[in-house]
Design a protein around this motif. Structure first.
Motif, short mmCIF file in Angstrom:
data_model
loop_
_atom_site.label_atom_id
_atom_site.label_comp_id
_atom_site.label_asym_id
_atom_site.label_seq_id
_atom_site.Cartn_x
_atom_site.Cartn_y
_atom_site.Cartn_z
N PHE A 64 31.13 28.92 30.20
CA PHE A 64 32.27 28.46 31.00
C PHE A 64 33.25 27.70 30.11
O PHE A 64 34.46 27.90 30.20
N LEU A 153 36.53 28.66 38.39
CA LEU A 153 35.33 29.46 38.61
C LEU A 153 35.66 30.89 39.03
O LEU A 153 35.12 31.84 38.44
N PHE A 156 36.77 32.73 36.04
CA PHE A 156 35.63 32.96 35.14
C PHE A 156 34.81 34.16 35.62
O PHE A 156 34.39 35.00 34.83
N TYR A 162 32.00 36.54 31.73
CA TYR A 162 31.01 36.63 32.81
C TYR A 162 30.50 38.06 32.97
O TYR A 162 29.30 38.28 33.13
#
Length: 167
Positions: A64, A153, A156, A162
């Motif tokens: 992250f 998020l 990501f 990811y």
């Protein structure tokens, strides 16, 4: 790694012959932390449900952070990590030093890595820093967590970072 620890412990347990034996040499470069094990695709898929799960996993946190660095928006995760470290601080002197550093780096206006928090949260945080405690940055940290959860998020999850992990 276990062998190194055993050798170091054995050395410490020996009786010193002179005061020179009390000097513990430090390596020139700090040792790199052990690489976090790559999580299974199933584990990685759970990160979609919770930013908390992602941040609790060392590999997830590193991934992250790398993603946010690629977007030039790593100040939020760096602030969150600094707050987590700050909360673990026991010594009042160290707590005050860390609070000052966090404030100067992330909170004050025109800070090098200023995080995006509202005026009210900034004011409450500044008031809390008059007498630093483990909860001094809680409100600001919660705001940044919510911002990362809502904004960073989802980006990501759509990123190559990811997508590679769930393969």
């Amino acid at each position: 790694r276990a062998k190194e620890i055993k050798i170091k412990l054995g050395t410490l347990l020996q009786k010193p012959d002179s005061a020179i034996d009390f000097i513990i040499p430090y390596p020139e470069k700090p040792e790199k932390p052990a690489k976090a094990l790559k999580p299974s695709p199933e584990e990685v898929l759970q990160w979609r449900d919770s930013l908390e799960k992602l941040l609790q996993n060392p590999y997830g946190l590193a991934s992250f952070r790398s993603f946010l660095c690629s977007e030039f928006s790593e100040e939020n995760i760096e602030f969150w990590v600094a707050c987590e470290d700050y909360k673990k601080t026991k010594s009042p002197v160290k707590m005050e030093e860390k609070a000052k550093r966090i404030y100067e780096e992330f909170i004050q206006t025109e800070a090098p890595k200023e995080v995006n928090i509202d005026h009210f949260t900034k004011a409450v945080t500044m008031k809390n820093l008059v007498e630093p405690s483990p909860s001094s940055f809680d409100m600001a940290q919660k705001r940044i967590f919510a911002l990362m959860e809502k904004d960073s998020l989802p980006r990501f999850m759509r990123s190559e970072f990811y997508q590679e992990l769930i393969k």
